[in-house]
Design a protein around this motif. Structure first.
Motif, PDB file in Angstrom:
ATOM      1  N   LEU A 133     -11.850 -19.614 -11.982  1.00  0.00           N
ATOM      2  CA  LEU A 133     -11.747 -17.712 -11.772  1.00  0.00           C
ATOM      3  C   LEU A 133     -13.189 -17.689 -12.837  1.00  0.00           C
ATOM      4  N   PHE A 134     -13.283 -18.027 -13.890  1.00  0.00           N
ATOM      5  CA  PHE A 134     -14.623 -17.657 -14.708  1.00  0.00           C
ATOM      6  C   PHE A 134     -15.884 -18.569 -13.895  1.00  0.00           C
ATOM      7  N   GLU A 135     -16.235 -19.922 -12.778  1.00  0.00           N
ATOM      8  CA  GLU A 135     -17.089 -20.202 -13.021  1.00  0.00           C
ATOM      9  C   GLU A 135     -16.948 -19.707 -11.248  1.00  0.00           C
ATOM     10  N   GLU A 136     -15.878 -18.850 -10.244  1.00  0.00           N
ATOM     11  CA  GLU A 136     -16.248 -18.142  -9.001  1.00  0.00           C
ATOM     12  C   GLU A 136     -17.182 -17.160  -9.375  1.00  0.00           C
ATOM     13  N   THR A 137     -16.496 -16.200 -10.943  1.00  0.00           N
ATOM     14  CA  THR A 137     -16.993 -15.016 -10.798  1.00  0.00           C
ATOM     15  C   THR A 137     -18.083 -15.486 -11.434  1.00  0.00           C
ATOM     16  N   GLU A 138     -18.628 -16.645 -11.599  1.00  0.00           N
ATOM     17  CA  GLU A 138     -20.467 -16.593 -12.904  1.00  0.00           C
ATOM     18  C   GLU A 138     -19.983 -15.987 -13.910  1.00  0.00           C
ATOM     19  N   ILE A 139     -18.829 -16.481 -14.563  1.00  0.00           N
ATOM     20  CA  ILE A 139     -18.634 -16.094 -16.308  1.00  0.00           C
ATOM     21  C   ILE A 139     -19.067 -17.429 -16.753  1.00  0.00           C
ATOM     22  N   VAL A 149     -27.464  -5.574 -13.068  1.00  0.00           N
ATOM     23  CA  VAL A 149     -26.395  -5.948 -13.268  1.00  0.00           C
ATOM     24  C   VAL A 149     -24.606  -4.963 -12.018  1.00  0.00           C
ATOM     25  N   GLN A 150     -25.500  -3.984 -11.190  1.00  0.00           N
ATOM     26  CA  GLN A 150     -24.107  -3.745 -10.800  1.00  0.00           C
ATOM     27  C   GLN A 150     -24.816  -5.033  -9.465  1.00  0.00           C
ATOM     28  N   ALA A 151     -25.931  -5.061  -9.085  1.00  0.00           N
ATOM     29  CA  ALA A 151     -26.122  -6.144  -7.968  1.00  0.00           C
ATOM     30  C   ALA A 151     -25.338  -6.767  -8.316  1.00  0.00           C
ATOM     31  N   ARG A 152     -25.209  -7.793  -9.576  1.00  0.00           N
ATOM     32  CA  ARG A 152     -24.770  -9.497  -9.700  1.00  0.00           C
ATOM     33  C   ARG A 152     -23.132  -9.432  -8.934  1.00  0.00           C
ATOM     34  N   PHE A 201     -18.231  -9.893  -6.153  1.00  0.00           N
ATOM     35  CA  PHE A 201     -17.420  -9.996  -5.520  1.00  0.00           C
ATOM     36  C   PHE A 201     -16.956  -9.897  -3.997  1.00  0.00           C
ATOM     37  N   ARG A 202     -18.098  -9.735  -3.245  1.00  0.00           N
ATOM     38  CA  ARG A 202     -18.566  -9.579  -2.181  1.00  0.00           C
ATOM     39  C   ARG A 202     -18.386 -11.682  -1.607  1.00  0.00           C
ATOM     40  N   ARG A 203     -18.770 -12.168  -2.569  1.00  0.00           N
ATOM     41  CA  ARG A 203     -18.829 -14.063  -2.133  1.00  0.00           C
ATOM     42  C   ARG A 203     -17.488 -14.260  -1.889  1.00  0.00           C
ATOM     43  N   VAL A 204     -16.933 -13.935  -3.643  1.00  0.00           N
ATOM     44  CA  VAL A 204     -15.431 -14.878  -3.606  1.00  0.00           C
ATOM     45  C   VAL A 204     -13.931 -13.389  -2.201  1.00  0.00           C
ATOM     46  N   ALA A 221      -9.822  -5.603   1.146  1.00  0.00           N
ATOM     47  CA  ALA A 221     -10.289  -4.845  -0.390  1.00  0.00           C
ATOM     48  C   ALA A 221     -10.472  -3.375   0.183  1.00  0.00           C
ATOM     49  N   ILE A 222      -9.595  -2.510  -1.507  1.00  0.00           N
ATOM     50  CA  ILE A 222     -10.185  -1.012  -1.145  1.00  0.00           C
ATOM     51  C   ILE A 222     -10.744  -1.148  -2.427  1.00  0.00           C
ATOM     52  N   VAL A 223     -12.329  -0.548  -1.625  1.00  0.00           N
ATOM     53  CA  VAL A 223     -13.697   0.172  -3.047  1.00  0.00           C
ATOM     54  C   VAL A 223     -14.006   1.224  -2.880  1.00  0.00           C
ATOM     55  N   VAL A 224     -13.272   1.722  -4.225  1.00  0.00           N
ATOM     56  CA  VAL A 224     -14.133   3.511  -4.017  1.00  0.00           C
ATOM     57  C   VAL A 224     -15.339   3.417  -4.896  1.00  0.00           C
ATOM     58  N   SER A 225     -15.933   4.491  -4.438  1.00  0.00           N
ATOM     59  CA  SER A 225     -17.300   4.956  -5.156  1.00  0.00           C
ATOM     60  C   SER A 225     -17.838   5.985  -4.692  1.00  0.00           C
TER      61      SER A 225
END
Length: 276
Positions: free
Chosen positions: A154-160, A206-209, A214-217, A225-229
């Protein structure tokens, strides 16, 4: 296939009274009842989410979008009364009336929530890997090796950086903390993820990354997904469909491209024009 369906969702802070709905909303220009002072965070909210779809909820601060998100994620707020009906394809019955055990099981395995404020979603004293592992242990995982391997993936998938797995989460950057929340949310392969203001407090780069990750995963996993913004650029990037909220009511809904290019409601037009 409709995965999540909400009908007449109503979230009220305060004692409430028979006039709450009549004296609040878009036409009234307020979400606070003039008679009893209660705040109608949202009311008459109807929406649905299809499998694999991303639904955006947009509106200014105080529009009720976060309160609606919490209801959709079956978050319990002791200060609010919640009414309406929430149905999920994998469950028989109304999610808003389930007991503690059922809610725990649903929140552990089926419906995940990424909080607006990192401190609400993570224990900053735990390691980054520990925060994700806690979700797996809650779901019944018992093998140390399996848990470590899942967290590593999961860390690899989310680029941590995997090398930071055992560091305290408080030492992570804001963007990394947000990605740990996403990793934790996706740990048990849920069907629905609700993200409340996923880019709050982050620099633009950082927002873009975070959003790209998230979009890729999300697409790879096929999760809904439900995205609130309050940020239209976030919704434009992620959402297939969008609902617009004002004063606790949904005032417009439709395909995101249509909402952005041809808004019908005066308030939506103002929102769009304010960022052009």
């Amino acid at each position: 296939m409709t995965l999540l369906e909400a009908s007449g969702i109503e979230v009220v802070y305060g004692p409430g009274c028979p006039q709450c709905l009549e004296t609040t909303g878009d036409r009234a220009g307020t979400n606070q009842c003039r008679r009893c002072g209660s705040v109608v965070a949202c009311a008459d909210a109807d929406l649905d989410v299809e499998a694999g779809e991303v639904l955006g909820i947009v509106g200014e601060s105080g529009s009720g979008k976060s309160s609606l998100a919490g209801a959709l994620a079956i978050e319990r707020d002791p200060e609010a009364s919640i009414d309406g009906e929430l149905r999920y394809a994998g469950h028989d019955g109304d999610l808003l009336s389930v007991d503690y055990r059922t809610r725990h099981d649903l929140r552990t395995s089926e419906i995940a929530f990424v909080h607006q404020h990192v401190r609400d979603g993570l224990d900053l004293g735990f390691t980054g890997g520990g925060n994700v592992a806690e979700k797996l242990l809650s779901a019944g995982w018992r093998s140390y090796e399996d848990v470590r391997e899942r967290v590593r993936g999961l860390f690899e998938e989310t680029e941590i950086p995997v090398s930071r797995m055992d560091d305290p989460t408080r030492t992570y950057s804001g963007g990394m903390q947000r990605r740990v929340q996403i990793a934790r949310a996706l740990a048990t392969d849920p069907e629905v993820v609700v993200l409340d203001e996923p880019t709050t407090g982050l620099d633009v780069s950082v927002q873009a990354r975070v959003l790209d990750t998230f979009r890729r995963v999300q697409r790879e996993a096929g999760v809904a997904a439900i995205v609130v913004s309050h940020d239209l650029s976030v919704v434009r990037l992620l959402a297939d469909r969008t609902v617009v909220m004002r004063h606790g009511r949904i005032v417009e809904s439709g395909l995101t491209d249509r909402i952005m290019e041809d808004p019908h409601h005066e308030y939506t037009q103002t929102l769009i024009n304010s960022v052009i």
